[in-house]
Design a protein around this motif. Sequence first.
Motif, PDB file in Angstrom:
ATOM      1  N   ILE A 179       0.690  -1.367  -0.228  1.00 45.80           N
ATOM      2  CA  ILE A 179      -0.072  -0.036  -0.315  1.00 45.80           C
ATOM      3  C   ILE A 179       0.325   1.116  -0.297  1.00 45.80           C
ATOM      4  O   ILE A 179       0.834   1.990  -0.553  1.00 45.80           O
ATOM      5  CB  ILE A 179      -1.168  -0.288   1.120  1.00 45.80           C
ATOM      6  N   LYS A 180       2.372   1.060   0.604  1.00 45.91           N
ATOM      7  CA  LYS A 180       2.721   2.669   0.329  1.00 45.91           C
ATOM      8  C   LYS A 180       3.684   2.734  -0.815  1.00 45.91           C
ATOM      9  O   LYS A 180       4.096   4.131  -0.731  1.00 45.91           O
ATOM     10  CB  LYS A 180       4.830   2.521   1.309  1.00 45.91           C
ATOM     11  N   THR A 181       3.446   2.133  -2.075  1.00 45.17           N
ATOM     12  CA  THR A 181       3.112   2.873  -3.137  1.00 45.17           C
ATOM     13  C   THR A 181       2.108   2.584  -4.118  1.00 45.17           C
ATOM     14  O   THR A 181       2.133   2.895  -4.952  1.00 45.17           O
ATOM     15  CB  THR A 181       4.474   2.165  -3.503  1.00 45.17           C
ATOM     16  N   LEU A 182       0.864   2.396  -3.255  1.00 44.75           N
ATOM     17  CA  LEU A 182      -0.805   2.481  -4.050  1.00 44.75           C
ATOM     18  C   LEU A 182      -0.652   3.933  -4.388  1.00 44.75           C
ATOM     19  O   LEU A 182      -0.784   3.164  -6.129  1.00 44.75           O
ATOM     20  CB  LEU A 182      -1.923   2.046  -3.006  1.00 44.75           C
ATOM     21  N   HIS A 183      -0.280   4.633  -4.540  1.00 41.82           N
ATOM     22  CA  HIS A 183      -0.849   5.672  -5.497  1.00 41.82           C
ATOM     23  C   HIS A 183       0.185   6.133  -6.983  1.00 41.82           C
ATOM     24  O   HIS A 183      -0.186   6.585  -7.716  1.00 41.82           O
ATOM     25  CB  HIS A 183      -0.699   7.520  -4.287  1.00 41.82           C
TER      26      HIS A 183
END
Length: 381
Positions: free
Chosen positions: A242-246
């Motif tokens: 999730i830390k790189t989802l965006h």
Amino acid sequence: MKFGTKAIHAGVAPDPSTGAIMTPIFQTSTYVQKSPGDHQGFEYSRTHNPTRTALQQNLAALENGKHGLCFSSGLGAIDAIIKLLQPGDEVISTNDLYGGSYRIFTKVFERYGIKFHFVSMDDPATIETYINERTRLIWAETPTNPMMNIIDIAGIGAVAKKHKVMFAVDNTFATPFLQNPLDMGADIVMHSVTKYLGGHSDVVMGAIIVNDDQLAEQLAFIQNACGATPGPQDCFLVLRGIKTLHIRMERHCQNGKTIAAFLKNHPKVEKVYWPGFEDHPNHEIAKSQMRDFGGMISFTLKGNDMKDAIKVLENLKLFALAESLGGVESLSGHPASMTHASIPKEEREKVGLVDSLIRLSVGIEDADDLKEDLRNALNMI
């Protein structure tokens, strides 16, 4: 807090015992109590686990929700939602949906006296004709799997509220980066975390996010009582993903746009299903409720020959032929024989899921390489 900041920080904090910036993997089944009942919130890992708690808080924040609950798979999350119902209750579901959802509705829960109506949700007004005193839930995907139909979340939310019916949205294809159904009137948001949220094809998980305290309490009881909970290692992997989802979603969307345009202009392609096209049904709704149009695309071949579709799939190199979607690597699939094989052929074709339909999960590789891979495979027919 903006989305990119929430993806990295929401719900997580440095470990108080060590200062570790990454949430530890609490690989334990039980917790020592100083006195019977004195467990400081943790007693048994089916009920609660600190790694899972951090992930649940993070997911709730990403969906602008209050409560998050994680399950051992997306279907485990769906199972918990339907267990809110009683025999004799009725559900109105979109008629274009993931085959696994259709299977659990019709092959499992119909046996327990729950009735499902599969209907087109292009126009929220048509849903009212199916609502009666036994209707308890409206179930929607948007974009839908695999036809990429767009459903007006706010419109259906208004209908659900008017009739005091729960409204659940499977937000797997869009992710909270592209849309937040709770903000538009949904009561429940469900995710196959396996897909974009995990993002690296290395975990299987589901999630539910809600705002209502009582609803959260009911779902938490089902989560604990039925036991379909994920382990801490899987929760750690999703927190990391999730830390790189965006960042990943931005690239998925960019590549999706490029590949959709390439396919639309290819002489061997009959039709491309991607909500970013102006002529896509409910494109204006997509523009109003989504921040971009995603990396999921379906397309059909001229002649609608299954043999041609299979030949294309067998000759793709970068688009790996595999179940699932939402990973950093591009995947391809044949819904009629793979993800949607459990849906009868006549029902599939009613929504346009014909034998030549190919579904693509466009990854984050270089778009030129992906186009060349598709060009080479299409040239084989």
